[in-house]
Design a protein around this motif. Structure first.
Motif, PDB file in Angstrom:
ATOM      1  N   SER A 164       3.984  -9.971  11.791  1.00 10.40           N
ATOM      2  CA  SER A 164       4.377  -9.856  13.281  1.00 10.40           C
ATOM      3  C   SER A 164       5.864  -9.212  13.566  1.00 10.40           C
ATOM      4  CB  SER A 164       4.237 -11.183  14.171  1.00 10.40           C
ATOM      5  OG  SER A 164       5.126 -11.996  13.777  1.00 10.40           O
ATOM      6  N   PHE A 165       6.389  -9.052  12.493  1.00 12.13           N
ATOM      7  CA  PHE A 165       7.956  -8.545  12.290  1.00 12.13           C
ATOM      8  C   PHE A 165       7.741  -7.425  11.427  1.00 12.13           C
ATOM      9  CE2 PHE A 165       8.437 -13.005  13.657  1.00 12.13           C
ATOM     10  CZ  PHE A 165       9.557 -12.946  14.395  1.00 12.13           C
ATOM     11  N   SER A 166       6.714  -7.013  10.913  1.00 12.48           N
ATOM     12  CA  SER A 166       6.888  -5.812  10.069  1.00 12.48           C
ATOM     13  C   SER A 166       7.126  -4.484  10.634  1.00 12.48           C
ATOM     14  CB  SER A 166       5.382  -5.781   9.002  1.00 12.48           C
ATOM     15  OG  SER A 166       4.561  -5.381  10.058  1.00 12.48           O
ATOM     16  N   GLY A 167       7.133  -4.365  12.052  1.00  8.59           N
ATOM     17  CA  GLY A 167       7.231  -3.087  12.613  1.00  8.59           C
ATOM     18  C   GLY A 167       6.182  -2.055  12.745  1.00  8.59           C
ATOM     19  N   SER A 168       6.613  -0.679  12.549  1.00 11.37           N
ATOM     20  CA  SER A 168       5.485   0.260  12.778  1.00 11.37           C
ATOM     21  C   SER A 168       4.031  -0.100  12.321  1.00 11.37           C
ATOM     22  CB  SER A 168       5.775   1.564  12.207  1.00 11.37           C
ATOM     23  OG  SER A 168       4.708   2.528  12.357  1.00 11.37           O
ATOM     24  N   ASP A 169       3.097   0.153  12.789  1.00 10.77           N
ATOM     25  CA  ASP A 169       1.710   0.064  12.138  1.00 10.77           C
ATOM     26  C   ASP A 169       0.910   1.281  12.073  1.00 10.77           C
ATOM     27  OD1 ASP A 169       1.441   1.019  14.723  1.00 10.77           O
ATOM     28  OD2 ASP A 169       0.115  -0.823  15.545  1.00 10.77           O
ATOM     29  N   GLY A 170       1.875   2.497  11.975  1.00 11.31           N
ATOM     30  CA  GLY A 170       1.385   3.732  11.652  1.00 11.31           C
ATOM     31  C   GLY A 170       1.042   3.718  10.246  1.00 11.31           C
ATOM     32  N   ILE A 171       0.053   4.701   9.912  1.00 10.37           N
ATOM     33  CA  ILE A 171      -0.401   4.744   8.374  1.00 10.37           C
ATOM     34  C   ILE A 171       0.189   6.291   7.888  1.00 10.37           C
ATOM     35  CG2 ILE A 171      -2.270   5.158   6.782  1.00 10.37           C
ATOM     36  CD1 ILE A 171      -2.435   2.678   8.368  1.00 10.37           C
ATOM     37  N   PRO A 172       1.178   5.871   6.811  1.00 10.72           N
ATOM     38  CA  PRO A 172       1.790   7.307   6.403  1.00 10.72           C
ATOM     39  C   PRO A 172       0.998   8.005   5.878  1.00 10.72           C
ATOM     40  CG  PRO A 172       2.889   4.885   5.574  1.00 10.72           C
ATOM     41  CD  PRO A 172       1.313   4.600   6.265  1.00 10.72           C
ATOM     42  N   ASP A 173       1.249   9.422   5.652  1.00 10.82           N
ATOM     43  CA  ASP A 173       0.510  10.410   5.091  1.00 10.82           C
ATOM     44  C   ASP A 173       0.344  10.454   3.534  1.00 10.82           C
ATOM     45  OD1 ASP A 173       2.764  11.597   4.334  1.00 10.82           O
ATOM     46  OD2 ASP A 173       2.921  12.895   6.316  1.00 10.82           O
ATOM     47  N   ALA A 174      -0.031  11.295   2.698  1.00  8.14           N
ATOM     48  CA  ALA A 174      -0.121  11.116   1.371  1.00  8.14           C
ATOM     49  C   ALA A 174       1.171  11.279   0.824  1.00  8.14           C
ATOM     50  CB  ALA A 174      -1.110  12.371   0.855  1.00  8.14           C
ATOM     51  N   ASN A 175       2.080  11.931   1.447  1.00  2.00           N
ATOM     52  CA  ASN A 175       3.497  12.308   0.945  1.00  2.00           C
ATOM     53  C   ASN A 175       4.667  11.458   1.450  1.00  2.00           C
ATOM     54  OD1 ASN A 175       2.657  14.337  -0.893  1.00  2.00           O
ATOM     55  ND2 ASN A 175       2.549  15.842   0.923  1.00  2.00           N
ATOM     56  N   GLY A 176       4.128  10.214   2.425  1.00  2.00           N
ATOM     57  CA  GLY A 176       4.798   9.549   3.044  1.00  2.00           C
ATOM     58  C   GLY A 176       5.183   8.291   2.764  1.00  2.00           C
ATOM     59  N   THR A 177       4.955   8.040   1.312  1.00  2.63           N
ATOM     60  CA  THR A 177       5.280   6.828   0.742  1.00  2.63           C
ATOM     61  C   THR A 177       6.314   6.807  -0.223  1.00  2.63           C
ATOM     62  OG1 THR A 177       3.554   6.976  -0.839  1.00  2.63           O
ATOM     63  CG2 THR A 177       2.742   6.012   1.140  1.00  2.63           C
ATOM     64  N   ARG A 178       6.636   5.544  -0.846  1.00  3.24           N
ATOM     65  CA  ARG A 178       7.837   5.593  -2.105  1.00  3.24           C
ATOM     66  C   ARG A 178       8.826   6.280  -1.584  1.00  3.24           C
ATOM     67  NH1 ARG A 178       4.272   5.532  -7.652  1.00  3.24           N
ATOM     68  NH2 ARG A 178       2.853   3.775  -6.860  1.00  3.24           N
ATOM     69  N   LEU A 179       9.550   7.218  -2.330  1.00  5.88           N
ATOM     70  CA  LEU A 179      10.773   7.890  -1.997  1.00  5.88           C
ATOM     71  C   LEU A 179      10.540   8.800  -0.789  1.00  5.88           C
ATOM     72  CD1 LEU A 179      12.348   8.510  -5.489  1.00  5.88           C
ATOM     73  CD2 LEU A 179      12.810   6.636  -4.016  1.00  5.88           C
ATOM     74  N   GLY A 180       9.151   9.115  -0.572  1.00  5.98           N
ATOM     75  CA  GLY A 180       9.027  10.123   0.490  1.00  5.98           C
ATOM     76  C   GLY A 180       8.935   9.391   1.818  1.00  5.98           C
ATOM     77  N   PHE A 181       9.078   8.344   1.973  1.00  6.87           N
ATOM     78  CA  PHE A 181       8.721   7.495   2.967  1.00  6.87           C
ATOM     79  C   PHE A 181       9.567   7.653   4.201  1.00  6.87           C
ATOM     80  CE2 PHE A 181       9.633   3.264   5.761  1.00  6.87           C
ATOM     81  CZ  PHE A 181       8.371   3.173   5.916  1.00  6.87           C
ATOM     82  N   SER A 182       8.714   7.751   5.266  1.00  5.11           N
ATOM     83  CA  SER A 182       9.499   8.223   6.748  1.00  5.11           C
ATOM     84  C   SER A 182       9.085   7.221   7.674  1.00  5.11           C
ATOM     85  CB  SER A 182       9.325   9.711   6.959  1.00  5.11           C
ATOM     86  OG  SER A 182       7.955  10.072   7.055  1.00  5.11           O
ATOM     87  N   GLY A 183       8.700   6.281   7.649  1.00  6.86           N
ATOM     88  CA  GLY A 183       8.176   5.383   8.624  1.00  6.86           C
ATOM     89  C   GLY A 183       6.673   5.148   8.570  1.00  6.86           C
ATOM     90  N   GLY A 184       6.369   3.894   8.993  1.00  9.76           N
ATOM     91  CA  GLY A 184       4.852   3.461   8.832  1.00  9.76           C
ATOM     92  C   GLY A 184       4.552   2.196   8.426  1.00  9.76           C
ATOM     93  N   ASN A 185       3.363   1.831   8.434  1.00  8.07           N
ATOM     94  CA  ASN A 185       3.103   0.289   8.193  1.00  8.07           C
ATOM     95  C   ASN A 185       3.349   0.029   6.836  1.00  8.07           C
ATOM     96  OD1 ASN A 185       0.573  -1.458   7.047  1.00  8.07           O
ATOM     97  ND2 ASN A 185       1.388  -2.193   9.075  1.00  8.07           N
ATOM     98  N   VAL A 186       4.035  -1.401   6.800  1.00  7.11           N
ATOM     99  CA  VAL A 186       4.468  -1.959   5.316  1.00  7.11           C
ATOM    100  C   VAL A 186       3.482  -2.959   5.028  1.00  7.11           C
ATOM    101  CG1 VAL A 186       6.171  -3.158   4.284  1.00  7.11           C
ATOM    102  CG2 VAL A 186       6.849  -1.246   5.737  1.00  7.11           C
ATOM    103  N   THR A 187       2.752  -3.018   3.987  1.00  7.99           N
ATOM    104  CA  THR A 187       1.773  -4.022   3.479  1.00  7.99           C
ATOM    105  C   THR A 187       2.560  -5.314   3.607  1.00  7.99           C
ATOM    106  OG1 THR A 187       0.711  -2.377   2.409  1.00  7.99           O
ATOM    107  CG2 THR A 187       0.097  -4.521   1.982  1.00  7.99           C
ATOM    108  N   VAL A 188       1.876  -6.279   3.903  1.00  8.83           N
ATOM    109  CA  VAL A 188       2.230  -7.669   3.939  1.00  8.83           C
ATOM    110  C   VAL A 188       1.183  -8.615   3.739  1.00  8.83           C
ATOM    111  CG1 VAL A 188       3.136  -9.705   5.393  1.00  8.83           C
ATOM    112  CG2 VAL A 188       3.990  -7.528   5.994  1.00  8.83           C
ATOM    113  N   ASN A 189       1.340  -9.314   2.974  1.00  4.86           N
ATOM    114  CA  ASN A 189       0.372 -10.421   2.119  1.00  4.86           C
ATOM    115  C   ASN A 189       0.655 -11.671   2.133  1.00  4.86           C
ATOM    116  OD1 ASN A 189       2.150 -10.127   0.135  1.00  4.86           O
ATOM    117  ND2 ASN A 189       0.466  -9.846  -1.763  1.00  4.86           N
ATOM    118  N   THR A 190       1.565 -12.073   3.004  1.00  9.46           N
ATOM    119  CA  THR A 190       1.839 -13.553   3.145  1.00  9.46           C
ATOM    120  C   THR A 190       0.711 -14.248   3.902  1.00  9.46           C
ATOM    121  OG1 THR A 190       4.250 -12.888   3.338  1.00  9.46           O
ATOM    122  CG2 THR A 190       3.804 -15.184   3.953  1.00  9.46           C
ATOM    123  N   GLY A 191       0.461 -15.545   3.135  1.00  8.81           N
ATOM    124  CA  GLY A 191      -0.395 -16.181   3.955  1.00  8.81           C
ATOM    125  C   GLY A 191      -0.307 -17.813   3.791  1.00  8.81           C
ATOM    126  N   VAL A 192      -1.093 -18.640   4.456  1.00  6.79           N
ATOM    127  CA  VAL A 192      -0.738 -20.058   4.618  1.00  6.79           C
ATOM    128  C   VAL A 192      -1.209 -20.655   3.391  1.00  6.79           C
ATOM    129  CG1 VAL A 192      -1.387 -22.239   5.879  1.00  6.79           C
ATOM    130  CG2 VAL A 192      -0.894 -19.812   7.091  1.00  6.79           C
TER     131      VAL A 192
END
Length: 676
Positions: free
Chosen positions: A224-252
């Motif tokens: 709920s605090f991770s921000g944007s829920d947009g899906i980055p394009d193929a070149n929009g991850t890692r060092l090419g990151f320009s915004g988008g959904n960040v994977t969160v796998n925290t659980g109870v």
């Protein structure tokens, strides 16, 4: 054949009801103690929060009903026990004590301190029943802790260093040691960090997440605090990151009571232990004797002049451009030179009030063991930024563990441990230094510098006079240190976000050799009941009045049952004696459905004033017949007169005994024995 006393079933009901009430109280307390936290369903919680007055009324009503029921059962058992006790001789003060308890009252006799204290104690216990039940049943607001765990990208190990080096090579993103992948985010992070020191709002937003003052090098690990829920394009991850959904796998983490319902609550806050990154930044003026740095800002010349534009009234025309070659010795026996171009007039001069020039050079630092763990920034202000002298800032990045608090839609962090960079962090240091270099070069425009304007505007907003007259070196360097620290911390947040963005890894699962564990606690704000603290056994004290009342009720009820059984045995024995000896005269104790109630003043007066009269029972019709008989007889016996009028003193009567005398008649007479 086993005989069941006449009052057995009546007292069985009393005991059962009292046990149910006691079991409910301790059962509820035990459930809360076992589960630690107990809350009703969310709709009920919302009603409780929306209608606090009604909630108080309902809880008080339930507590009152339970208290009145328990107290009534106690008084009934006392009345019955006292009625049985009066078949034997009893002193008047003990009779008064029993009557007071049966009426829910107390006595105040200074001559009988023990009995007075006893009645006051029981009276107080009865009055505390409602308070105890209210304390036990009233819900309160609390924070329900739930343990969490998960993982995030680990940027501190050699595995990530290998991955990062491959990204550098594959994307050709490093040019002249300047990382050209970041936009205005790095500068804004520095601005937020620097302004916070001087009381300005220090909130920084990146990728839809809101950070307090600075990112502290973390990435959100709560959905709920991770921000944007947009899906980055193929070149929009890692060092090419320009915004988008960040994977969160925290659980109870399932607790010891996995089946217990965990409410959504009114709000949720989180406290997580996760990786961060910060820097120790130390800025100071360069001494004129420190020539080893070879800081040179004197190499500049006019590369463009437009006299016609200078004569024109148009303000959009460029009148001239000056090229600056800024150089410094970065410790590798060669000069590092950056080129800057600023706007000047046709004569090559810049405005001292309108133009700002803040050149800087970033040099990686080398330790004695030939490892790079820090870097140095040389910087100096000109024209409008002339308040900043030739200075150097030593930046030492540090790996940290932080406690990140997620609340009120904002993330704030506190460092809990620090680890210096090691040989495996050379690529990470290169990335951070590249970010700093990119910021230092690209923040300078034709007429101003974003870094210089940050320093200037923050100071201008916190002073009332001319800036050069109100600043000192300490203020300047404190702000500059905070600025570069914010840039370093943001670079780590950008890096983590890019490698945790959706699509960065297959199936969005971070490999184990690249992941770091995240642990923490979710705090759910709700209403309900919690286990009492060890040093505050409030709930146990709240059940004490109920426990005492139940014990006293049991004692009185058992006494009455036992006495009824004894009376039955006496009656059998007297019947046997009367059958064997027709002339036998004895006193026989018999129970009628209309019981003699010692707490009833009318019953007591009739019993005391009857003398040798034959009374009916104490039902409604019996009382009316008794009144007629006593009115006829009351003048025949002076003692009866005094008793009837209530004038017999306590000193004249020491013991009373009440029974029914059959004599030779088939109809018994109530007899009260008075012993002086």
């Amino acid at each position: 054949m086993l005989h069941v006393p006449d009052n057995f079933w009546r007292f069985t009901v009393i005991i059962c009801i009292q046990i149910v009430i006691l079991a409910f109280g301790f059962g509820f307390l035990g459930v809360v103690a076992y589960l630690e936290y107990l809350a009703p369903p969310d709709p009920v919680c919302e009603l409780m929060r929306s209608y606090p007055g009604e909630l108080t009324m309902i809880v008080t009503l339930i507590a009152t009903v339970l208290s009145v029921t328990a107290a009534t059962l106690f008084t009934l058992s006392v009345k019955e026990a006292l009625r049985h006790r009066m078949w034997k001789p009893i002193s008047l003060i003990h009779l008064s004590t029993g009557i007071a308890l049966a009426q829910g009252s107390h006595i105040l006799k200074y001559r009988y301190v023990g009995l007075t204290i006893l009645t006051l104690f029981i009276f107080g216990v009865m009055r505390l029943l409602t308070a105890g039940w209210t304390t036990l049943l009233t819900p309160s607001y609390f924070m329900w802790p739930v343990q969490l765990n998960g993982s995030e990208i680990d940027i501190t190990g050699s595995a990530f260093a290998t991955l990062l080096r491959g990204e550098f090579i594959a994307n050709d993103l490093i040019q002249d040691n300047a990382l050209e992948v970041l936009d205005i985010g790095g500068m804004l992070s520095g601005v937020a960090a620097a302004g916070y020191t001087f009381g300005l709002p220090g909130t920084f937003n990146f990728n839809g997440a809101k950070y307090n003052m600075s990112t502290q090098g973390i990435v959100p690990t709560i959905e709920s605090f991770s921000g944007s829920d947009g899906i980055p394009d193929a070149n929009g991850t890692r060092l090419g990151f320009s915004g988008g959904n960040v994977t969160v796998n925290t659980g109870v983490i399932p607790g010891s009571h996995a089946n217990v319902y965990i409410p959504q609550g009114f709000s949720r806050n989180y406290s997580m232990s996760q990786q961060g990154l910060t820097a120790n930044v130390s800025c100071r003026a360069m001494d004129s004797n420190q020539t080893q740095y070879l800081w040179d800002t004197n190499n500049s010349y006019l590369i463009y002049a437009n006299a016609a534009a200078a004569a024109s009234s148009s303000s959009n025309s460029i009148t001239g451009l000056r090229l600056w070659n800024i150089s410094a010795n970065c410790g590798i026996n060669t000069l590092t030179t950056y080129e800057y171009v600023i706007m000047v007039d046709a004569n090559g001069n810049a405005s001292s009030s309108g133009t700002g020039f803040l050149p800087s050079i970033v040099c990686p630092g080398q330790n004695m063991d030939q490892t790079y763990t820090n870097f140095t920034i040389f910087i100096q202000g000109f024209y409008k930024y002339g308040f900043l002298k030739a200075s150097m800032c030593e930046v030492v990045p540090l790996l940290t563990t932080v406690r990140a608090d997620y609340s009120n839609e904002e993330i704030s962090s506190e460092i809990t441990s620090i680890t210096p960079f090691g040989p495996e962090n050379v690529e990470l240091l290169s990335f951070i230094a590249g970010v700093a270099k990119f910021q230092s070069i690209n923040s300078q425009g034709f007429t101003s510098s974003a870094i210089g304007d940050t320093l200037y505007s923050i100071y201008s907003s916190t002073t009332t006079g001319y800036i050069d007259n109100n600043l000192n070196d300490t203020q300047v360097y404190t702000e500059l240190e905070d600025y570069w620290r914010g840039v370093v911390e943001f670079s780590a947040t950008f890096l983590r976000s890019g490698f945790m963005a959706t699509g960065s890894f297959p199936n969005n699962v971070i490999p184990k050799n690249l992941s770091s564990q995240v642990t923490g606690t979710m705090f759910i704000s709700t209403i309900g009941w919690t286990r009492w603290a060890k040093n505050s056994p409030t709930y146990l004290l709240a059940t004490l009045p109920l426990t005492i009342t139940t014990i006293l009720t049991f004692a009185c009820a058992l006494y009455s049952i036992l006495e009824a059984w004894k009376e039955h045995q006496d009656r059998l024995r007297e019947d046997k004696e009367r059958a064997e000896h027709p002339g036998y005269v004895g006193h026989r104790r018999v129970h009628h459905r209309a019981h003699f109630d010692v707490s009833n003043t009318l019953h007591l007066i009739m019993a005391c004033g009857a003398g040798d009269l034959t009374l009916e029972d104490f039902s409604k019709g019996g009382i009316e017949k008794n009144e007629v008989a006593m009115e006829t007889y009351r003048l025949l016996n002076p003692l009866v007169i005094n008793l009837y009028r209530g004038s017999t003193s306590e000193q004249n009567i020491s013991r009373l005994s009440l029974w029914q005398d059959y004599g030779n008649s088939s109809k018994p007479a109530w007899v009260l024995t008075v012993t002086a």
